[in-house]
Design an enzyme around this catalytic site. Structure first.
Site, PDB file in Angstrom:
ATOM      1  N   ASN A   9      39.565  33.087  41.864  1.00 17.70           N
ATOM      2  CA  ASN A   9      39.510  34.322  41.082  1.00 17.70           C
ATOM      3  C   ASN A   9      40.770  35.109  41.466  1.00 17.70           C
ATOM      4  OD1 ASN A   9      39.015  36.854  40.048  1.00 17.70           O
ATOM      5  ND2 ASN A   9      36.932  37.016  40.838  1.00 17.70           N
ATOM      6  N   ARG A  93      38.369  31.973  37.219  1.00 19.68           N
ATOM      7  CA  ARG A  93      38.098  33.123  36.370  1.00 19.68           C
ATOM      8  C   ARG A  93      39.326  33.336  35.492  1.00 19.68           C
ATOM      9  NH1 ARG A  93      38.217  39.413  38.098  1.00 19.68           N
ATOM     10  NH2 ARG A  93      37.466  40.270  36.143  1.00 19.68           N
ATOM     11  N   HIS A 181      34.123  41.491  32.184  1.00 21.04           N
ATOM     12  CA  HIS A 181      33.212  41.398  33.341  1.00 21.04           C
ATOM     13  C   HIS A 181      31.994  40.526  33.021  1.00 21.04           C
ATOM     14  CE1 HIS A 181      35.064  45.436  34.730  1.00 21.04           C
ATOM     15  NE2 HIS A 181      35.600  44.449  35.428  1.00 21.04           N
ATOM     16  N   ARG A 241      43.292  52.222  35.614  1.00 20.23           N
ATOM     17  CA  ARG A 241      43.227  52.245  34.139  1.00 20.23           C
ATOM     18  C   ARG A 241      42.391  53.437  33.686  1.00 20.23           C
ATOM     19  NH1 ARG A 241      40.793  46.437  33.731  1.00 20.23           N
ATOM     20  NH2 ARG A 241      40.862  46.474  36.002  1.00 20.23           N
ATOM     21  N   GLU A 379      30.442  36.484  41.008  1.00 19.60           N
ATOM     22  CA  GLU A 379      31.179  35.836  39.911  1.00 19.60           C
ATOM     23  C   GLU A 379      31.580  34.416  40.292  1.00 19.60           C
ATOM     24  OE1 GLU A 379      33.517  39.339  40.295  1.00 19.60           O
ATOM     25  OE2 GLU A 379      33.669  39.599  38.130  1.00 19.60           O
TER      26      GLU A 379
END
Ligand code: ADP
Length: 398
Positions: A9, A93, A181, A241, A379
């Site tokens: 990832n 990912r 996500h 962000r 994840e």
């Protein structure tokens, strides 16, 4: 011989990795998990074994550390820590799958070419995700690799949640609200029946609050809507962000201030959000510890925006049964959870302050109309599950 599946990832400032063993067991067995954080600033590597014990890793030099060097270090460490093991597949990912890739996909040159075209839509992630695939291909030629997309879990949503209200001839198929996500939300949805059976089949808002942050509305474990859109800029306030901004502000950056596209991209992806408001840090821990008014405003805005969007998704779902917190801030900051829950009291969220302070799984008082939960995301396990399934690797029923 040990047979393993690797998971990568890779982001701009961190590289997370995990190693799973396939010892003929029914479930993937975590052998090691680790990360390089602070790439480009103060890099440090850490790794733990499957039971959480710290593993010895090399100290990283701050002078040379960029994303490629971090990958090299991790590859070198994996080679020595798992010497003699056979790598059956590597799962990655990949943030953006675009319109063409709706599900995890075995990587080929053609797939890589398509995914490179999406780099402008996810400049903080996609180039690093793809660089990790290139690096593995160079070191482990012949080992199949699987790209697992953050957008996949949101596919199949109603058109009203995906449409971008600009002229159709300009948008075509590719300009739509994808949502991100997804690997995190898919994992949470997969464990709700065990962790929170009372709400698993109900209406749930999951708050993934990390460096990137978003909400997902789940009905019966499926994504109904989310706060991220065409890119990972929309919705909640994030580390660097902004989340939702009036598009007129972006026009003003071009027309009023005369900035070029690269400067505007840097502002939107790397200089806004918590960092932009506070002028101090993108890390929630620093802001919570600061007494500066600008740091307080950044935290206030983060909470305000999250609570406002939870209300929006509650409207989408026609009310909610549960609220789940996950990712770095959602799993570790009792204060942020408390403040968001207090702002969501009107929905029926009633926090148990002691359970929240102890980071328990169930955070709400018994009998609360809307229950609140803290569930750590995974994840990497989700990526490993997709990888073994897609590659048809025997012995692992994930
Ligand atoms: P990503 O995977 O997007 O890099 P994470 O889910 O790892 O992000 O979350 C990272 C963020 O979590 C950090 O930037 C930090 O702000 C926040 N965080 C971690 N621990 C805490 C804590 N104890 N209190 C508040 N925030 C925390």
């Amino acid at each position: 011989m040990d047979e393993i599946v690797l998971v990568m990832n890779a982001g701009s400032s961190s590289l997370k990795f995990a190693v799973y063993r396939l010892a003929g067991a029914a479930e993937l067995q975590l052998a090691a998990r680790g990360q390089v954080e602070g790439i480009g600033t103060a890099p440090r590597m850490s790794a733990r074994d499957g039971r959480g014990g710290m593993l010895a890793v090399p100290a990283l030099s701050p002078v040379i550390c960029d994303a490629a060097t971090a990958l090299e270090q991790v590859a070198g460490w994996l080679r020595s820590a798992f010497a003699g093991a056979r790598t059956l597949g590597v799962g990655h990912r990949v943030v953006h799958g675009g319109a063409a890739y709706a599900a995890p996909t075995v990587v080929s040159q053609g797939v890589l070419t398509d995914l490179r075209d999406l780099i402008p839509l996810a400049p903080l992630h996609q180039p690093y995700n793809l660089a990790a695939i290139d690096a593995v291909a160079a070191r482990l030629p012949g080992v199949p690799q699987v790209a697992c997309f953050d957008t996949s879990f949101h596919r199949g949503r109603a058109e009203v949640t995906t449409v971008v209200p600009l002229p159709r001839d300009i948008c075509g198929d590719s300009v739509q609200r994808y949502g991100f996500h997804g690997l995190s939300y898919e994992y949470i949805a997969s464990v709700l029946p065990q962790c929170a059976p009372a709400i698993a089949a109900g209406r749930v808002v999951v708050a993934h609050l990390g460096s990137g942050a978003s909400l997902c509305a789940l009905r019966n474990g499926r994504s109904v809507d989310s706060t991220l859109g065409f890119t990972a800029l929309d919705g909640l306030c994030m580390g660097t962000r902004p989340g939702t901004v009036d598009p007129g502000v972006v026009l003003y950056l071009f027309q009023g201030l005369g900035l070029d596209a690269a400067e505007v991209e840097a502002i939107l992806y790397r200089k806004s959000g918590l960092l932009g408001i506070s002028g101090i840090s993108n890390d929630m821990r620093d802001l919570l510890a600061s007494v500066e008014p600008a740091a307080r405003l950044a935290v206030d805005y983060f909470v305000y925006r999250a609570a406002k969007e939870i209300g929006g998704l509650a409207a989408v779902l026609g009310g909610i049964d549960g609220l789940v917190f996950t990712a770095g801030i959602g799993e570790n900051s009792a204060e942020i959870r408390r403040r968001i829950c207090e702002s969501s009291r009107w929905l029926g969220v009633e926090l148990d302050l002691d359970a929240n302070a102890r980071h328990e799984t169930r955070l709400s008082r018994p009998g609360a109309r809307v229950s609140a939960w803290m569930i750590p995301t995974d994840e990497e396990l989700m990526i490993a599950r997709h990888t073994v399934r897609l590659l048809g690797i025997q012995g692992a029923v994930a």
